[in-house]
Design a protein around this motif. Sequence first.
Motif, PDB file in Angstrom:
ATOM      1  N   MET A 106      -4.473 -23.499 -20.735  1.00  0.00           N
ATOM      2  CA  MET A 106      -4.739 -23.460 -19.195  1.00  0.00           C
ATOM      3  C   MET A 106      -5.718 -21.756 -19.283  1.00  0.00           C
ATOM      4  O   MET A 106      -5.739 -21.342 -19.747  1.00  0.00           O
ATOM      5  N   ASN A 107      -7.367 -21.830 -18.884  1.00  0.00           N
ATOM      6  CA  ASN A 107      -6.820 -20.699 -18.053  1.00  0.00           C
ATOM      7  C   ASN A 107      -7.084 -20.100 -17.262  1.00  0.00           C
ATOM      8  O   ASN A 107      -6.698 -20.689 -16.157  1.00  0.00           O
ATOM      9  N   LYS A 108      -7.071 -18.630 -17.261  1.00  0.00           N
ATOM     10  CA  LYS A 108      -7.010 -17.428 -16.311  1.00  0.00           C
ATOM     11  C   LYS A 108      -7.801 -17.421 -15.911  1.00  0.00           C
ATOM     12  O   LYS A 108      -9.081 -16.936 -16.625  1.00  0.00           O
ATOM     13  N   ILE A 109      -7.804 -16.920 -14.421  1.00  0.00           N
ATOM     14  CA  ILE A 109      -8.092 -16.248 -13.863  1.00  0.00           C
ATOM     15  C   ILE A 109      -8.640 -15.127 -13.288  1.00  0.00           C
ATOM     16  O   ILE A 109      -7.397 -14.564 -13.518  1.00  0.00           O
ATOM     17  N   HIS A 110      -9.678 -14.248 -13.486  1.00  0.00           N
ATOM     18  CA  HIS A 110      -9.432 -12.270 -13.204  1.00  0.00           C
ATOM     19  C   HIS A 110     -10.306 -12.504 -12.271  1.00  0.00           C
ATOM     20  O   HIS A 110     -11.020 -13.344 -11.117  1.00  0.00           O
ATOM     21  N   VAL A 111      -8.872 -11.719 -11.401  1.00  0.00           N
ATOM     22  CA  VAL A 111      -8.997 -11.709 -10.208  1.00  0.00           C
ATOM     23  C   VAL A 111      -9.483 -10.231  -9.819  1.00  0.00           C
ATOM     24  O   VAL A 111      -8.283  -8.590 -10.003  1.00  0.00           O
ATOM     25  N   ASN A 112      -9.939  -9.840  -9.162  1.00  0.00           N
ATOM     26  CA  ASN A 112     -10.053  -8.213  -8.362  1.00  0.00           C
ATOM     27  C   ASN A 112      -9.869  -7.955  -6.742  1.00  0.00           C
ATOM     28  O   ASN A 112     -10.040  -8.611  -5.981  1.00  0.00           O
ATOM     29  N   THR A 113      -8.483  -7.677  -7.109  1.00  0.00           N
ATOM     30  CA  THR A 113      -8.625  -7.007  -5.526  1.00  0.00           C
ATOM     31  C   THR A 113      -7.796  -5.384  -5.035  1.00  0.00           C
ATOM     32  O   THR A 113      -7.814  -5.171  -5.534  1.00  0.00           O
ATOM     33  N   SER A 114      -7.174  -5.871  -3.706  1.00  0.00           N
ATOM     34  CA  SER A 114      -6.980  -3.944  -3.176  1.00  0.00           C
ATOM     35  C   SER A 114      -5.851  -4.164  -2.611  1.00  0.00           C
ATOM     36  O   SER A 114      -5.698  -5.007  -1.747  1.00  0.00           O
ATOM     37  N   VAL A 115      -4.767  -3.689  -3.048  1.00  0.00           N
ATOM     38  CA  VAL A 115      -3.345  -3.852  -2.483  1.00  0.00           C
ATOM     39  C   VAL A 115      -3.092  -2.260  -1.917  1.00  0.00           C
ATOM     40  O   VAL A 115      -3.018  -1.338  -3.299  1.00  0.00           O
TER      41      VAL A 115
ATOM     42  N   GLY B 230      -4.817  -0.530  -0.265  1.00  0.00           N
ATOM     43  CA  GLY B 230      -5.843   0.695  -0.730  1.00  0.00           C
ATOM     44  C   GLY B 230      -6.090   0.546  -1.690  1.00  0.00           C
ATOM     45  O   GLY B 230      -7.141   1.590  -2.308  1.00  0.00           O
ATOM     46  N   ASP B 231      -5.113   0.339  -3.088  1.00  0.00           N
ATOM     47  CA  ASP B 231      -5.567   0.643  -4.799  1.00  0.00           C
ATOM     48  C   ASP B 231      -5.993  -0.110  -4.797  1.00  0.00           C
ATOM     49  O   ASP B 231      -6.097  -1.593  -4.763  1.00  0.00           O
ATOM     50  N   ASN B 232      -7.840  -0.319  -5.697  1.00  0.00           N
ATOM     51  CA  ASN B 232      -8.411  -1.670  -6.219  1.00  0.00           C
ATOM     52  C   ASN B 232      -7.817  -1.710  -7.621  1.00  0.00           C
ATOM     53  O   ASN B 232      -7.322  -0.665  -8.275  1.00  0.00           O
ATOM     54  N   LEU B 233      -7.199  -3.055  -7.684  1.00  0.00           N
ATOM     55  CA  LEU B 233      -6.865  -3.360  -8.954  1.00  0.00           C
ATOM     56  C   LEU B 233      -6.797  -4.538  -9.350  1.00  0.00           C
ATOM     57  O   LEU B 233      -7.988  -5.533  -8.757  1.00  0.00           O
TER      58      LEU B 233
ATOM     59  N   ASP C 103       5.075 -10.675 -10.715  1.00  0.00           N
ATOM     60  CA  ASP C 103       5.235 -10.441 -12.174  1.00  0.00           C
ATOM     61  C   ASP C 103       3.786  -9.889 -12.435  1.00  0.00           C
ATOM     62  O   ASP C 103       4.231  -9.490 -13.515  1.00  0.00           O
ATOM     63  N   ARG C 104       2.287 -10.117 -11.809  1.00  0.00           N
ATOM     64  CA  ARG C 104       1.431  -8.861 -12.554  1.00  0.00           C
ATOM     65  C   ARG C 104       1.667  -7.470 -12.173  1.00  0.00           C
ATOM     66  O   ARG C 104       0.779  -7.034 -12.578  1.00  0.00           O
ATOM     67  N   LEU C 105       1.955  -7.505 -10.771  1.00  0.00           N
ATOM     68  CA  LEU C 105       1.516  -5.872 -10.668  1.00  0.00           C
ATOM     69  C   LEU C 105       2.470  -4.919 -10.361  1.00  0.00           C
ATOM     70  O   LEU C 105       2.379  -3.759  -9.710  1.00  0.00           O
TER      71      LEU C 105
ATOM     72  N   LYS D 140      -9.865  -9.239  -1.595  1.00  0.00           N
ATOM     73  CA  LYS D 140      -9.671  -8.613  -0.464  1.00  0.00           C
ATOM     74  C   LYS D 140      -8.804  -7.902  -0.188  1.00  0.00           C
ATOM     75  O   LYS D 140      -8.731  -7.292  -1.426  1.00  0.00           O
ATOM     76  N   SER D 141      -8.269  -8.049   0.587  1.00  0.00           N
ATOM     77  CA  SER D 141      -7.906  -6.131   1.128  1.00  0.00           C
ATOM     78  C   SER D 141      -5.698  -6.775   1.160  1.00  0.00           C
ATOM     79  O   SER D 141      -5.580  -7.594   2.477  1.00  0.00           O
ATOM     80  N   ILE D 142      -4.438  -6.104   0.930  1.00  0.00           N
ATOM     81  CA  ILE D 142      -3.540  -6.748   0.848  1.00  0.00           C
ATOM     82  C   ILE D 142      -2.877  -6.185   0.938  1.00  0.00           C
ATOM     83  O   ILE D 142      -2.889  -4.094   0.908  1.00  0.00           O
ATOM     84  N   GLY D 143      -1.244  -5.491   1.880  1.00  0.00           N
ATOM     85  CA  GLY D 143      -0.341  -4.990   2.450  1.00  0.00           C
ATOM     86  C   GLY D 143       0.111  -5.083   2.083  1.00  0.00           C
ATOM     87  O   GLY D 143       1.099  -6.353   2.271  1.00  0.00           O
ATOM     88  N   THR D 144       1.284  -4.297   1.376  1.00  0.00           N
ATOM     89  CA  THR D 144       2.226  -4.929   1.081  1.00  0.00           C
ATOM     90  C   THR D 144       4.466  -3.834   1.696  1.00  0.00           C
ATOM     91  O   THR D 144       3.079  -2.573   2.005  1.00  0.00           O
ATOM     92  N   VAL D 145       4.648  -4.307   2.210  1.00  0.00           N
ATOM     93  CA  VAL D 145       6.004  -3.298   2.204  1.00  0.00           C
ATOM     94  C   VAL D 145       6.118  -2.085   1.643  1.00  0.00           C
ATOM     95  O   VAL D 145       6.112  -0.468   2.102  1.00  0.00           O
ATOM     96  N   GLU D 146       5.465  -2.404  -0.400  1.00  0.00           N
ATOM     97  CA  GLU D 146       5.097  -0.631  -0.653  1.00  0.00           C
ATOM     98  C   GLU D 146       4.314   0.180  -0.157  1.00  0.00           C
ATOM     99  O   GLU D 146       4.100   1.670  -0.220  1.00  0.00           O
TER     100      GLU D 146
END
Lengths: 159, 286
Positions: free
Chosen positions: A1-10, A12-15, A31-33, A72-78
Motif C-alpha cells: 500500500m502506497n503511503k501518502i505524504h501529508v503537510n499540515t499544521s497542528v 500552529g506547528d507545521n508538521l 500514532d504518527r504525531l 489544513k490547520s488543526i487544533g487539538t487539546v494539546e
Amino acid sequence: MNKIHVNTSVNGDNLEFLCDPRETLLDALRDRLNLTGAKEGCGTGDCGACSVTLDDRLVCSCLVLGVEAEGKSIGTVEGIAEGENLHPLQQKFIEHAALQCGICTPGILVATKALLEKNPDPTETEVRYWLAGNLCRCTGYDKIIKAVMDTARDLREAS
Amino acid sequence: MEYHKPGSFEEATELANKNAGIIRFLAGGTDVLVQLRSDIITPDVLIDMKYINGVKDIIENDDEWQIGVAVSGAEMSEHEKLAQEWPGIIEAMDLIGSTQVQGRATLAGNLCNGSPAADSVPSLIAAAAQVSITGPKGVRKINVEDVPIGPGKTSLKKGEVLSAIHLPKRTNNQGDAYLRFIPRTEMDIAVVGCAVSLEIKNEIIIKARVSLGAVAPTALLLENAAEKIIGSKLENKALEHLAEEASKACNPINDKRGTIEFRTHVAGVLAKRTAKIAYDRARENK
Ligand SMILES: Cc1cc2nc3c(=O)[nH]c(=O)nc-3n(C[C@H](O)[C@H](O)[C@H](O)COP(=O)(O)OP(=O)(O)OC[C@H]3O[C@@H](n4cnc5c(N)ncnc54)[C@H](O)[C@@H]3O)c2cc1C
Ligand code: FES
Ligand code: FES
C-alpha cells in the motif's frame, strides 16, 4: 500500500507525516504525531472524544482521513493551554470537578472552546445542544455544563 | 484503496468511469468513513470532491440558489439569506448528527448515500430542488425525488457525479418546514420525517408540495396529500384529509425505533404539524 505524504499544521506547528489513505486523522495524530490527547471512544462519529478543529471548524477526527489534513490547520487539546498556564476552561473543569475518568474531557474542552469563540454568551440549552455529540459516561453532564457557563461568565467579564 | 483529488467534475467523472471495483466520492465523509471503519464498504477508489473549483460556494442567482456539493450543513445555517428563504431545508440539515457532524455533512452526501431516513431529502423534494449530474456524456439536470431509487441506491450511472444542487428562489407568501420524529431529542435516525413547502394567496394555499422520509424505501413526494390542502386555509378538515393521505402513502419497515402501525400514524400527525408551520411562515413572509 502506497503511503501518502501529508503537510499540515497542528496547534500552529507545521508538521508532516506519511499515512495510508485509509487511516483517519485521529490515528495520524495519535500514532504518527504522538499527540494522544484526542481519544477514540467509538470511531463512528457518535461520542466526540476525538473532537478537534479543522480550519477552526469542530469535527470528529475519526471521521476525517489523515490525507484530508493536507494544507489544513488543526487544533487539538494539546494546544489549549499556553505553556504551564491552563486555559480558563481547563481551570474551571478542575474547580467544578467536571471530569472523572477523563476520557471525554479533551473532546469536550476542544468543543466548548470552539463554542465560546463563536458564542461568548450561550444559554445552558445552547451549551447542551452544542455538546450533544460529546458523550460522558461519568459526570452526568451537570458539572460540565456548570463549568462551561462559569467560564463563559468569567471570560465575558474579563473582556 | 486509492485516493484521488480531481480538480474538475470532468476529471472526477473520468476517474469513476475508468476504474473498476467499488468507487466512493468523498464529500464530508460522515457516511463514507463510518462504512469504511466498520468494514461495511471499503472503496477501491476514493474520489475526494473537495478540491474541485466552486464546490464550497453558495451562489444566489436571479432565479435560483446553487449549492456546491461540498458545502456543509454548518455553512448553510450560517448563510443568513439562505436560512431565511429556506428555513425548512436548514432545519432538516441542522438535525443531522452533532455539531461535529454538521461541520462536515453535506446535502450531496445525504442524498447520494441513499438512506430512506436521510433528513435533508424530504425538505429538498418539498422545495422542488434539482441536482446537476455530470457524467461521461455531459451534464444533466434531474429532480431530487428521482435520485434515490432504494435503500443505498441512486439513479446515478457509472461515472456520474452530483455537481450542484439547485433551489428555486423564494417569492413572498411562501414557506417551508421540516419535522422529524425520533425516540430522543438529539442524535438519532428519523422514525418519520416530513417536509412541506407551500405558497398562499389571500391566506388560501395555491401551491403545495409534501414529502415524507423513513416510511418507504425512498423519500416520497405526496401529490395526493398536497391536493388536500391546496385551495384551503388549512382548516381542520383539510388537515385531517392531509393526515389520512400521508398515512395512506406509507409503506414502512418494522424496527426497534417504530412499528409499521406507529410510523403510519406518526406520518399523519407530522404532516399536519409541518403544514401548519409552513403555512404560518408563508403568512409571515409578506
Ligand atoms: C454520528 C452521526 C449522526 C448522523 N445523524 C444523521 C441524521 O440525524 N440524519 C441523517 O440524515 N443523517 C445522519 N448521519 C449520516 C450522514 O452524516 C449524512 O448522511 C450526511 O449528510 C452525509 O454527507 P457527507 O458529506 O458526510 O457524505 P459522504 O460520507 O462524503 O458521502 C456519502 C455518500 O454519498 C456519495 N457522494 C458524496 N458526494 C457525491 C457526489 N458529489 N456525487 C455522487 N455521490 C456522492 C458517496 O460516494 C457516499 O456514498 C449521521 C452520521 C453520523 C456519523
Ligand atoms: S471516536 Fe470519534 S466520535 Fe467517537
Ligand atoms: S469523565 Fe469519564 S466519560 Fe466523561
